[in-house]
Design a protein around this motif. Structure first.
Motif, PDB file in Angstrom:
ATOM      1  N   SER A 189      19.743  37.462  22.639  1.00 32.07           N
ATOM      2  CA  SER A 189      20.589  38.582  22.219  1.00 32.07           C
ATOM      3  C   SER A 189      20.679  39.609  23.338  1.00 32.07           C
ATOM      4  O   SER A 189      19.735  39.806  24.101  1.00 32.07           O
ATOM      5  N   LEU A 190      21.824  40.251  23.419  1.00 32.62           N
ATOM      6  CA  LEU A 190      22.028  41.322  24.390  1.00 32.62           C
ATOM      7  C   LEU A 190      21.939  42.692  23.722  1.00 32.62           C
ATOM      8  O   LEU A 190      22.247  43.711  24.339  1.00 32.62           O
ATOM      9  N   LYS A 191      21.486  42.706  22.438  1.00 31.43           N
ATOM     10  CA  LYS A 191      21.348  43.960  21.720  1.00 31.43           C
ATOM     11  C   LYS A 191      19.883  44.382  21.701  1.00 31.43           C
ATOM     12  O   LYS A 191      19.029  43.684  21.135  1.00 31.43           O
ATOM     13  N   PRO A 192      19.543  45.508  22.331  1.00 27.36           N
ATOM     14  CA  PRO A 192      18.137  45.942  22.363  1.00 27.36           C
ATOM     15  C   PRO A 192      17.642  46.372  20.989  1.00 27.36           C
ATOM     16  O   PRO A 192      18.414  46.853  20.150  1.00 27.36           O
ATOM     17  N   LYS A 193      16.325  46.206  20.749  1.00 28.83           N
ATOM     18  CA  LYS A 193      15.727  46.620  19.488  1.00 28.83           C
ATOM     19  C   LYS A 193      15.007  47.960  19.612  1.00 28.83           C
ATOM     20  O   LYS A 193      14.600  48.541  18.606  1.00 28.83           O
ATOM     21  N   ILE A 194      14.818  48.411  20.852  1.00 29.46           N
ATOM     22  CA  ILE A 194      14.263  49.750  21.051  1.00 29.46           C
ATOM     23  C   ILE A 194      15.311  50.583  21.779  1.00 29.46           C
ATOM     24  O   ILE A 194      16.244  50.058  22.398  1.00 29.46           O
ATOM     25  N   THR A 195      15.181  51.873  21.722  1.00 30.26           N
ATOM     26  CA  THR A 195      16.154  52.755  22.365  1.00 30.26           C
ATOM     27  C   THR A 195      15.810  52.958  23.839  1.00 30.26           C
ATOM     28  O   THR A 195      14.654  52.804  24.259  1.00 30.26           O
ATOM     29  N   ALA A 196      16.823  53.340  24.593  1.00 26.37           N
ATOM     30  CA  ALA A 196      16.593  53.666  26.002  1.00 26.37           C
ATOM     31  C   ALA A 196      15.638  54.849  26.120  1.00 26.37           C
ATOM     32  O   ALA A 196      14.832  54.931  27.053  1.00 26.37           O
ATOM     33  N   ALA A 197      15.698  55.762  25.173  1.00 24.03           N
ATOM     34  CA  ALA A 197      14.827  56.941  25.206  1.00 24.03           C
ATOM     35  C   ALA A 197      13.352  56.546  25.140  1.00 24.03           C
ATOM     36  O   ALA A 197      12.504  57.158  25.797  1.00 24.03           O
ATOM     37  N   LYS A 198      13.033  55.526  24.351  1.00 18.23           N
ATOM     38  CA  LYS A 198      11.653  55.073  24.254  1.00 18.23           C
ATOM     39  C   LYS A 198      11.197  54.491  25.592  1.00 18.23           C
ATOM     40  O   LYS A 198      10.061  54.730  26.031  1.00 18.23           O
ATOM     41  N   GLY A 219      16.963  57.964  34.524  1.00 22.11           N
ATOM     42  CA  GLY A 219      17.902  57.131  33.788  1.00 22.11           C
ATOM     43  C   GLY A 219      17.325  55.761  33.522  1.00 22.11           C
ATOM     44  O   GLY A 219      16.367  55.324  34.166  1.00 22.11           O
ATOM     45  N   ALA A 220      17.887  55.068  32.537  1.00 21.69           N
ATOM     46  CA  ALA A 220      17.482  53.705  32.210  1.00 21.69           C
ATOM     47  C   ALA A 220      18.730  52.835  32.129  1.00 21.69           C
ATOM     48  O   ALA A 220      19.778  53.289  31.682  1.00 21.69           O
ATOM     49  N   ARG A 221      18.610  51.595  32.568  1.00 21.02           N
ATOM     50  CA  ARG A 221      19.741  50.671  32.472  1.00 21.02           C
ATOM     51  C   ARG A 221      19.263  49.351  31.891  1.00 21.02           C
ATOM     52  O   ARG A 221      18.099  48.957  32.078  1.00 21.02           O
ATOM     53  N   LYS A 222      20.152  48.672  31.200  1.00 19.41           N
ATOM     54  CA  LYS A 222      19.820  47.351  30.680  1.00 19.41           C
ATOM     55  C   LYS A 222      19.883  46.324  31.802  1.00 19.41           C
ATOM     56  O   LYS A 222      20.804  46.342  32.631  1.00 19.41           O
ATOM     57  N   VAL A 223      18.900  45.436  31.826  1.00 24.28           N
ATOM     58  CA  VAL A 223      18.832  44.371  32.821  1.00 24.28           C
ATOM     59  C   VAL A 223      18.297  43.112  32.149  1.00 24.28           C
ATOM     60  O   VAL A 223      17.843  43.147  30.999  1.00 24.28           O
ATOM     61  N   ILE A 224      18.357  42.024  32.875  1.00 24.68           N
ATOM     62  CA  ILE A 224      17.647  40.812  32.479  1.00 24.68           C
ATOM     63  C   ILE A 224      16.433  40.697  33.395  1.00 24.68           C
ATOM     64  O   ILE A 224      16.580  40.667  34.629  1.00 24.68           O
ATOM     65  N   TRP A 225      15.244  40.654  32.809  1.00 24.23           N
ATOM     66  CA  TRP A 225      14.016  40.529  33.605  1.00 24.23           C
ATOM     67  C   TRP A 225      13.654  39.049  33.689  1.00 24.23           C
ATOM     68  O   TRP A 225      13.313  38.413  32.694  1.00 24.23           O
ATOM     69  N   ALA A 226      13.748  38.485  34.898  1.00 26.47           N
ATOM     70  CA  ALA A 226      13.520  37.050  35.077  1.00 26.47           C
ATOM     71  C   ALA A 226      12.462  36.764  36.134  1.00 26.47           C
ATOM     72  O   ALA A 226      12.270  35.618  36.528  1.00 26.47           O
ATOM     73  N   LEU A 257      15.784  40.366  27.771  1.00 25.56           N
ATOM     74  CA  LEU A 257      16.548  41.604  27.904  1.00 25.56           C
ATOM     75  C   LEU A 257      15.557  42.748  28.080  1.00 25.56           C
ATOM     76  O   LEU A 257      14.546  42.821  27.376  1.00 25.56           O
ATOM     77  N   ALA A 258      15.834  43.647  29.029  1.00 22.09           N
ATOM     78  CA  ALA A 258      14.880  44.713  29.324  1.00 22.09           C
ATOM     79  C   ALA A 258      15.612  45.975  29.755  1.00 22.09           C
ATOM     80  O   ALA A 258      16.822  45.962  30.007  1.00 22.09           O
ATOM     81  N   TYR A 259      14.869  47.064  29.812  1.00 19.55           N
ATOM     82  CA  TYR A 259      15.339  48.297  30.432  1.00 19.55           C
ATOM     83  C   TYR A 259      14.623  48.472  31.771  1.00 19.55           C
ATOM     84  O   TYR A 259      13.408  48.246  31.860  1.00 19.55           O
ATOM     85  N   GLU A 260      15.378  48.901  32.777  1.00 21.29           N
ATOM     86  CA  GLU A 260      14.764  49.358  34.020  1.00 21.29           C
ATOM     87  C   GLU A 260      14.930  50.876  34.055  1.00 21.29           C
ATOM     88  O   GLU A 260      16.045  51.390  34.054  1.00 21.29           O
ATOM     89  N   ALA A 308      13.103  44.317  23.426  1.00 23.05           N
ATOM     90  CA  ALA A 308      12.873  43.889  22.046  1.00 23.05           C
ATOM     91  C   ALA A 308      11.559  44.422  21.502  1.00 23.05           C
ATOM     92  O   ALA A 308      11.478  44.848  20.346  1.00 23.05           O
ATOM     93  N   THR A 309      10.513  44.435  22.319  1.00 24.19           N
ATOM     94  CA  THR A 309       9.176  44.797  21.839  1.00 24.19           C
ATOM     95  C   THR A 309       8.692  46.166  22.318  1.00 24.19           C
ATOM     96  O   THR A 309       7.739  46.710  21.761  1.00 24.19           O
TER      97      THR A 309
END
Length: 555
Positions: free
Chosen positions: A142-151, A172-179, A186-189, A211-212
């Motif tokens: 999924s590309l939908k995060p389960k936690i907020t960028a603020a967290k 700032g935070a951005r969505k990325v794929i951590w591989a 799916l992750a935030y950087e 997600a976690t």
């Protein structure tokens, strides 16, 4: 960030991307005890079929443009998924026509951290091999995060505070794929700027599972006429400068426009004030705690000059990014700041003045070390953590040593000691020893399963030891007046192939085979591939690479 040295309990020092994680005009005037001219031929190996070819800026730009035009076809050819796209980062072309194209990767439009790869294409257009940072297929449920960028930002700010940052908010935070580690997610950087408690500019990157909420990774970035120089460490040298009207400046128009600036003991993120003078003489040969001291600037300008020439004449590389553009240097950073660092964001090199503001960290090998972090950032991009971080640091030590030998300066002769001139330890001892790294009290001589847990300035010892053995061999010997006695893990005897060929092998591996996640096993594989390309599989050089890695317990 990556400074010259690590600050364990804020007492020990280790050279980085900052030295530690990432290096003029008109007439040729040489006076006094001018350093001997650089002997490029002593380091540059013969241009074999697998050697990098010299490329003009136009030719390099054309190759990049063609590769970018073909990215969709390349992605299909190497088996990437429908949501994956390639972005060209750099190209290297060998004498035999093989083109090595380095790519970053996106997935559904999101950056894939650890998704970088290198594709080698023969002159006939056939894909010869692909080297990937991530072995797993890039795919997330999924590309939908389960936690907020603020967290994620809150977590990153907390992590930065433990390193001394006073920032209360993230940049700032951005969505990325951590591989970069295991199954892609799916992750935030999140990035947090500020200053560490030792005064070093800080840009902490924190990767958080979207997600976690678990923290997956963190790393430091950095809140990144010929005249006469009377330097502190290298004697009297020639400096290329620029004359404008009746005023000279420390601007090297012959090396991409490199400039040297004065920060006047501030920690400014700006350039500071350009060094200018009414005469074309720079420095006194002695250090001063004054913010107007020019000697440190002369050392910095000379270090940038020799580092540029080393890469140009040894590897055909035109500047840190291989694009003909010079970086800039800043001296007198902070007050009694005992470190130096490369910042890839500002594309600049910064030096502290050391204890009492009278021991600037502007020696030749420090300059070469730090600016080589920029080369690593713009090629393999080795992650500054674990074994890849040790390889990042070792690469800077290796090329910093190469710069020192290349300069052939009688006041600072080439050796396999790191930071021997700057006396950070206060007892005249060097910062690191390449022949037997453990002599510094913390570095690893040999690989073990726990070496990646060490600070990167200490885990680098394995690769530093490998490079010394590959260059000079094991056992007792004296080189340029310095005595060495390099041991081996298995008691074997290693015969060196010479520094010139060892440098060519390491550079080719870095620019064509290493990726952001390369570990010591991968470095062995990459350098063997480089040696096979340059000198042939089964050649003396190839066998020496294998023997040197075995001698430091990397198999």
């Amino acid at each position: 960030m990556t400074p010259l040295y690590a600050r364990h309990k804020r007492t020990t020092l280790a050279i980085a991307t900052a030295v530690a994680a990432g290096a003029l005009l008109t007439t040729g005037l040489t006076t006094g005890a001018t350093a001997a001219p650089a002997q490029a031929g002593s380091l540059a190996a013969a241009r074999t079929a697998g050697s990098p070819a010299a490329l003009s800026n136009a030719a390099r730009a054309s190759l990049i443009q063609k590769a970018q035009t073909d990215v969709d076809a390349t992605a299909r050819q190497i088996g990437l998924g429908a949501k994956e796209r390639l972005v060209v980062k750099d190209v290297v072309k060998d004498v035999d026509g093989t083109v090595h194209t380095r790519y970053e990767r996106t997935y559904a439009g999101l950056p894939v951290l650890g998704g970088d790869l290198v594709v080698a294409t023969t002159k006939a257009g056939r894909t010869e091999h692909v080297t990937k940072a991530a072995k797993a297929a890039i795919k997330v449920a999924s590309l939908k995060p389960k936690i907020t960028a603020a967290k994620a930002e809150k977590q990153a700010v907390s992590a930065a505070k433990t390193l001394g940052s006073a920032k209360s908010a993230a940049d700032g935070a951005r969505k990325v794929i951590w591989a970069a580690d295991g199954t892609p997610v799916l992750a935030y950087e999140t990035v947090v700027g500020g200053l560490q408690d030792d005064g070093t500019p800080n840009k902490l990157h924190v990767i958080t599972d979207a997600a976690t909420g678990k923290k997956l990774f963190e790393y430091q970035g950095i809140e990144n006429a010929t005249g006469t120089g009377k330097t502190l460490y290298s004697g009297t040298v020639s400096l290329d400068t620029t004359l404008s009207g009746t005023t000279y400046s420390l601007t090297d128009a012959t090396r991409g426009g490199h400039k040297t600036y004065n920060l006047k003991h501030t920690t400014s993120s700006g350039t500071g004030t350009l060094f200018t003078n009414t005469t074309n003489s720079w420095g006194t040969g002695t250090a001063s705690s004054s913010t107007t001291d020019v000697t440190a600037a002369a050392d910095a300008a000379y270090g940038a000059q020799e580092t540029w020439d080393f890469y140009k004449n040894t590897f055909g590389r035109s500047g840190i990014k291989n694009d003909g553009v010079g970086a800039y240097s800043r001296v007198h950073y902070g007050s009694s700041y005992v470190n130096a660092f490369w910042d890839d964001d500002c594309f600049c090199m910064t030096y502290g003045d050391g204890s009492s503001n009278t021991h600037p960290l502007t020696s030749l090998d420090v300059a070469g070390h730090e600016m080589s972090h920029g080369v690593t950032a713009n090629t393999a991009g080795l992650d500054y953590s674990g074994e890849s971080g040790g390889l990042n640091e070792a690469t800077s030590d290796i090329f910093g040593t190469g710069v020192e030998f290349y300069a052939n300066n009688s006041s600072d002769v080439g050796d396999y000691l790191i930071g021997e001139k700057i006396d950070i330890n206060g007892d005249g001892s060097p910062l690191r020893y390449m022949d037997e790294p453990s002599k510094d009290g913390g570095s690893a001589d040999y690989w073990s399963s726990s070496v990646g847990d060490l600070d990167v300035h200490y885990s680098s010892g394995v690769a530093n030891h490998f490079f010394y053995l590959l260059s000079e061999g094991s056992g007792s010997k004296t080189i340029n007046g310095v005595s060495y006695d390099s041991p081996t893990y298995d008691g074997s005897t290693v015969t060196g192939i010479g520094r010139a060929e060892a440098l060519q092998i390491w550079y080719k591996a870095l620019t064509e085979y290493f990726t952001s996640t390369t570990d010591y096993a991968g470095a062995r594989s990459g350098t063997l591939s480089a040696a096979a390309d340059l000198y042939g599989s089964g050649s003396t050089e190839y066998n020496a690479v294998a023997a040197a890695w075995s001698a430091v317990n990397v198999s």
